[in-house]
Design an enzyme around this catalytic site. Sequence first.
Site, PDB file in Angstrom:
ATOM      1  N   SER A  79      38.961  17.883  29.164  1.00 42.77           N
ATOM      2  CA  SER A  79      37.281  17.579  28.795  1.00 42.77           C
ATOM      3  C   SER A  79      36.233  16.363  28.329  1.00 42.77           C
ATOM      4  O   SER A  79      37.597  15.243  28.311  1.00 42.77           O
ATOM      5  CB  SER A  79      37.385  18.026  27.529  1.00 42.77           C
ATOM      6  N   TYR A 108      41.157  17.546  19.187  1.00 42.10           N
ATOM      7  CA  TYR A 108      40.619  18.321  20.309  1.00 42.10           C
ATOM      8  C   TYR A 108      41.093  17.102  21.040  1.00 42.10           C
ATOM      9  O   TYR A 108      41.322  17.199  22.416  1.00 42.10           O
ATOM     10  CB  TYR A 108      39.427  19.231  19.688  1.00 42.10           C
TER      11      TYR A 108
HETATM   12  P1  NAP Z   1      36.508  30.771  25.205  1.00 37.92           P
HETATM   13  O1  NAP Z   1      34.948  30.886  26.065  1.00 37.92           O
HETATM   14  O2  NAP Z   1      36.562  30.298  23.929  1.00 37.92           O
HETATM   15  O3  NAP Z   1      37.450  31.188  26.451  1.00 37.92           O
HETATM   16  C1  NAP Z   1      39.035  30.169  25.993  1.00 37.92           C
HETATM   17  C2  NAP Z   1      40.010  31.441  25.964  1.00 37.92           C
HETATM   18  O4  NAP Z   1      41.650  31.170  26.425  1.00 37.92           O
HETATM   19  C3  NAP Z   1      40.516  32.925  25.548  1.00 37.92           C
HETATM   20  O5  NAP Z   1      40.228  33.460  26.890  1.00 37.92           O
HETATM   21  C4  NAP Z   1      41.286  32.668  24.934  1.00 37.92           C
HETATM   22  O6  NAP Z   1      41.912  34.550  25.109  1.00 37.92           O
HETATM   23  C5  NAP Z   1      42.060  31.821  25.958  1.00 37.92           C
HETATM   24  N1  NAP Z   1      42.698  31.168  24.498  1.00 37.92           N
HETATM   25  C6  NAP Z   1      42.676  31.503  23.604  1.00 37.92           C
HETATM   26  N2  NAP Z   1      44.030  30.433  22.988  1.00 37.92           N
HETATM   27  C7  NAP Z   1      44.813  30.867  23.134  1.00 37.92           C
HETATM   28  C8  NAP Z   1      46.354  31.197  23.225  1.00 37.92           C
HETATM   29  N3  NAP Z   1      46.934  30.712  21.867  1.00 37.92           N
HETATM   30  N4  NAP Z   1      46.879  31.662  23.804  1.00 37.92           N
HETATM   31  C9  NAP Z   1      46.361  31.541  25.263  1.00 37.92           C
HETATM   32  N5  NAP Z   1      45.396  31.360  25.519  1.00 37.92           N
HETATM   33  C10 NAP Z   1      44.398  31.401  24.663  1.00 37.92           C
HETATM   34  O7  NAP Z   1      37.114  29.012  26.022  1.00 37.92           O
HETATM   35  P2  NAP Z   1      35.860  28.034  26.872  1.00 37.92           P
HETATM   36  O8  NAP Z   1      35.089  27.406  26.785  1.00 37.92           O
HETATM   37  O9  NAP Z   1      36.256  28.668  28.498  1.00 37.92           O
HETATM   38  O10 NAP Z   1      37.268  27.059  27.560  1.00 37.92           O
HETATM   39  C11 NAP Z   1      38.271  27.005  28.589  1.00 37.92           C
HETATM   40  C12 NAP Z   1      38.989  26.072  28.007  1.00 37.92           C
HETATM   41  O11 NAP Z   1      38.056  24.482  28.857  1.00 37.92           O
HETATM   42  C13 NAP Z   1      39.914  24.483  26.922  1.00 37.92           C
HETATM   43  O12 NAP Z   1      40.166  23.894  27.939  1.00 37.92           O
HETATM   44  C14 NAP Z   1      38.973  24.069  27.047  1.00 37.92           C
HETATM   45  O13 NAP Z   1      39.314  22.711  26.164  1.00 37.92           O
HETATM   46  C15 NAP Z   1      37.921  23.725  27.860  1.00 37.92           C
HETATM   47  N6  NAP Z   1      36.480  23.204  27.662  1.00 37.92           N
HETATM   48  C16 NAP Z   1      35.481  24.012  26.964  1.00 37.92           C
HETATM   49  C17 NAP Z   1      33.963  23.098  27.103  1.00 37.92           C
HETATM   50  C18 NAP Z   1      33.355  24.068  26.873  1.00 37.92           C
HETATM   51  O14 NAP Z   1      31.926  23.555  26.210  1.00 37.92           O
HETATM   52  N7  NAP Z   1      33.341  25.046  27.293  1.00 37.92           N
HETATM   53  C19 NAP Z   1      34.280  21.868  27.527  1.00 37.92           C
HETATM   54  C20 NAP Z   1      35.285  21.290  28.481  1.00 37.92           C
HETATM   55  C21 NAP Z   1      36.965  21.748  28.060  1.00 37.92           C
HETATM   56  P3  NAP Z   1      40.872  36.083  24.649  1.00 37.92           P
HETATM   57  O15 NAP Z   1      40.524  36.557  25.432  1.00 37.92           O
HETATM   58  O16 NAP Z   1      42.427  36.836  24.088  1.00 37.92           O
HETATM   59  O17 NAP Z   1      40.622  35.394  22.500  1.00 37.92           O
END
Ligand code: NAP
Length: 251
Positions: A146, A160
Amino acid sequence: MSVAKKVLLVTGGGRGIGAATARLAAKAGYRVAINYASNEAAATALVEAIEQAGGEALAIKGDIGSEADIQAMFESIDHAFGPLDALVNNAGVVDQRARVDEMSGARLERMMRINIIGSMLCAREAVKRMSTSHGGKGGAIVNVSSIAARIGGPGEYVDYAASKGAIDSFTIGLAREVAGEGIRVNAVSPGIVDTEIHASGGQPDRVERMRHGVPMQRAGTTEEVAAAILWLLSDGASYTTGANLEVGGGR
Ligand code: NAP
């Protein structure tokens, strides 16, 4: 003779950036293992959509914060799809907005266990299967970091940001460690992407609030991050390892 399809695992692949990555990878011809933690409906619906479009996918429940779940998950993929070619360490969590002087030990342990240790253990299992020194045929790993690692997340979630800083160091170190064994390791650092992660941290309005501070004046889409991940996995990135590709609209 048909060419064997590459096998990809996307952790946290049921929703958000992981789901977009799984969808795009299936379209590119990967057989995709989609890991999820608890939202079975989302993961199953994604598998069905991929299959209806002519692709191959498998949903696997497993907590990335659990070493036993990770080991079981990799064994399931071995049985269902054969040796792994690619891993996207995408599963990650945030927490409620807090200052460091308000954070509990339990919060920090959960954050680091899922975001750092989980990614490292998944990489360990992937390297055991991909490394030419273990009899594998090479592969590619992309860690989802991130831009927070560079900004620090003050007043919101420094924990985080620090977990993603660890992912950045891990990416460099592992990339150099296995560069001579046929494995490339890179990171993608998204900025603000429109997913449910913000609501999961108690800030459903975060994307709308923060987008004005992004030079491009908007949040990124999950597809825009997935495209960067797919490129890093591809042969087009054959000389790229240890890199960290920011997908942040200029932030
Ligand atoms: P999200 O929409 O909240 O989706 C998270 C996914 O991860 C879901 O499929 C969830 O499973 C799964 N997950 C959460 N905890 C888990 C665990 N303990 N074991 C297995 N699976 C788990 O998140 P996102 O925004 O797509 O984020 C994905 C990645 O991008 C993360 O690493 C996040 O830090 C990074 N990121 C996101 C952003 C942003 O602005 N969105 C920015 C920078 C980086 P369930 O569906 O079963 O709940």
